[in-house]
Design a protein around this motif. Structure first.
Motif: not given
Length: 550
Positions: A51, A55, A285
């Motif tokens: 993640k 990002k 997100m």
């Protein structure tokens, strides 16, 4: 190691039938020969790392939206490779045949979900389409290099297998994956409603990639050891200056900066463990402005739930000092600015002193009525309060609006300052030109330098320690009387602002303000002031009192 791709019903459907299935089966059988003996020993990146990389890639793609296709695809190359061990594990699970691997496959799909949702973004679709077209042209011209071959053998197959594996899942499964990947509430609410539109984006990716990889000449070359052994290495593509990794400050960043060889940077990947410095909120997100058409300057603040506090209470909550949630005067020696010989040798030296005295830094939440456009006139900000307490000096006020927060810096000009009494001094010359100039000339002079002294890796990389003509980047208004001059900036939003605001509690931010010297007589430059914000907690920011209540 390169990833493994297997035929998928969703992939075949996206391609329009047997063509996709045959290609996927061919590719999977070729890669299986090379990878089955290595996949199980690979270290699988954690969900937190995956993640974080997604990002990071989102931030990079926004920051470098003006870069070349190759430069933007390099960002996607790196984030995609991170998912390779999980794609390999998925293929190995399937190669074992029917069994009790459903839970393990579900685990793999969860770890592929961040990449899957990234691929729905318009910037990712457009970049992959253009990169696939360029790769096909390279094969036509026989100019494919090692980076192109690696993209064809590794990156594109990872993308295809991710789409193949997750696109086939039900809306309920997608909803669960959105929760696992910490998607925003907005994205969770709208994802399945826009399923047809989003699937069209995936079709564009698959079609563009397979137009290259289904070619018989490409298939032959990519399994030819002689071809692979003689590929040339490609230099890393330059990225235009934006949120540069370099700390060079030989040029001034403005809204007109162009990606030239002189001001280009190289992509710096997040080191292992960088994600450990971030809290869970960072990994959310969000959908954001996917088409880039929404002007950040025009975005409205969210309705604030922050309480109202008067200036005295805010000063107690965020005092001057060194403790967390405080501000202080910075060290002017930390900033290298134009020396007396700059126009001859471009030399920069540490600053020795500041021109103004820093009186106060005030952080507030933006209320329902919007930001305060002129803090100097507002009775619940420091300038008006200081006047009430007898402050007679001329004030320079700088008013920033950062997302849903506002920061106001107040400085005082000492009338007995030695440089002010000497009209031939560089400081006096540049200050008089700024004070008495028109707004356009002021915008050409007012500079801001930002730095992160301590904090998470990505926050440190959000700034280059380089002067910015900030009035040209953000836009601003000037409010002037005989008692003060206020520089009031338009709202700043976007990827960098979001990263910083989410990480302020764990960061020490510093800034310096100065006026750009245009003539040799205005050198050396001097800072107007410099300030430090110590681990500020935005949850403690309050709205100022209304004018009537102050």
């Amino acid at each position: 190691a390169s990833p493994l791709v297997v035929p998928g019903l969703a992939l075949a459907a996206l391609l329009g039938g047997a063509g996709g299935y045959q290609w996927a089966r061919y590719w999977g059988s070729q890669e299986l020969q090379h990878e089955t003996s290595h996949g199980e020993g690979d270290i699988h990146p954690t969900m937190r790392r995956l993640k974080f990389m997604v990002k990071w890639s989102q931030w990079q793609l926004k920051a470098y939206h003006g870069a070349s296709v190759e430069a933007r695809m390099t960002v996607l190359d790196e984030v995609t490779r991170t998912f390779s061990p999980w794609v390999q594990r998925l293929y190995l699970l399937r190669a074992q045949g029917p069994g009790n691997a459903e839970l393990e496959i579900a685990e793999v799909q969860e770890h592929l979900a961040p990449l899957f949702f990234l691929l729905h973004r318009r910037v990712a679709v457009e970049t992959i389409e253009a990169a696939a077209l360029a790769l096909g042209q390279d094969f036509d011209r026989e100019t494919v290099d090692a980076a192109g071959a690696d993209r064809a053998r590794v990156v594109f197959p990872i993308i295809l297998e991710t789409i193949s594996s997750l696109d086939r899942l039900s809306p309920t499964a997608h909803a669960q994956l959105l929760k696992v990947t910490s998607a925003s509430n907005k994205l969770q609410a709208t994802f399945n409603d826009q399923r047809v539109h989003r699937r069209r984006r995936l079709q564009l990716i698959v079609s563009a990639i397979c137009q290259v990889l289904e070619r018989e000449d490409v298939k032959r070359l990519l399994v030819d050891p002689h071809f692979l052994a003689h590929l040339q290495l490609r230099p890393a593509p330059p990225l235009p200056q934006g949120h540069s990794q370099s700390h060079s400050d030989t040029e001034t960043v403005s809204s007109h900066s162009e990606p030239t060889a002189r001001n280009a940077d190289r992509l710096e990947l997040p080191p292992c463990g960088a994600e450990e410095g971030e809290d869970d909120a960072f990994f959310s997100m969000s959908e954001g402005s996917d088409d880039g058409s929404q002007s950040s300057a025009r975005r409205k603040a969210k309705s604030s739930k922050a309480p109202r506090m008067n200036l005295k209470t805010r000063m107690q909550s965020c005092p001057r000092g060194h403790l967390p949630n405080s501000w202080n005067l910075g060290d002017c020696g930390n900033w290298r600015i134009r020396s007396e010989t700059y126009f001859r040798d471009r030399r920069k030296l540490p600053c020795c002193s500041t021109m103004f005295e820093l009186l106060h830094c005030d952080w507030v939440a933006v209320g329902d009525e919007g930001p305060v456009s002129c803090a100097s006139k507002h009775p619940d900000f420091y300038p008006a309060s200081a006047r009430k307490d007898g402050e007679q000096r001329f004030l320079l006020v700088v008013n920033f609006i950062l997302g849903d927060f506002q920061a106001v810096m107040t400085m005082a000009l000492n009338s007995d300052a030695k440089w002010l009494k000497d009209e031939t001094s560089p400081q006096c010359r540049v200050w008089n030109h700024f004070l008495h100039g028109d707004d356009d000339s002021r915008r050409e002079r007012f500079k801001l330098i930002l730095a992160v002294e301590d904090g998470p890796w990505l926050v440190k990389k959000a700034f280059i320690k380089k002067p910015m003509l900030i009035c040209k980047l953000l836009g601003c208004d000037f409010h002037q009387t005989s008692q003060y001059l206020e520089v009031a900036f338009q709202r700043a939003t976007g990827a960098t602002v979001g990263v910083v605001l989410k990480s302020m509690k764990r960061a020490v931010l510093s800034c310096a303000l100065l006026l750009e010297a245009k003539e040799p007589e205005e050198l050396p430059e001097h800072l107007l002031t410099t300030a430090v914000a110590n681990y500020l907690d935005p949850s403690k920011f309050a709205c100022p009192m209304s004018r009537s209540a102050a």
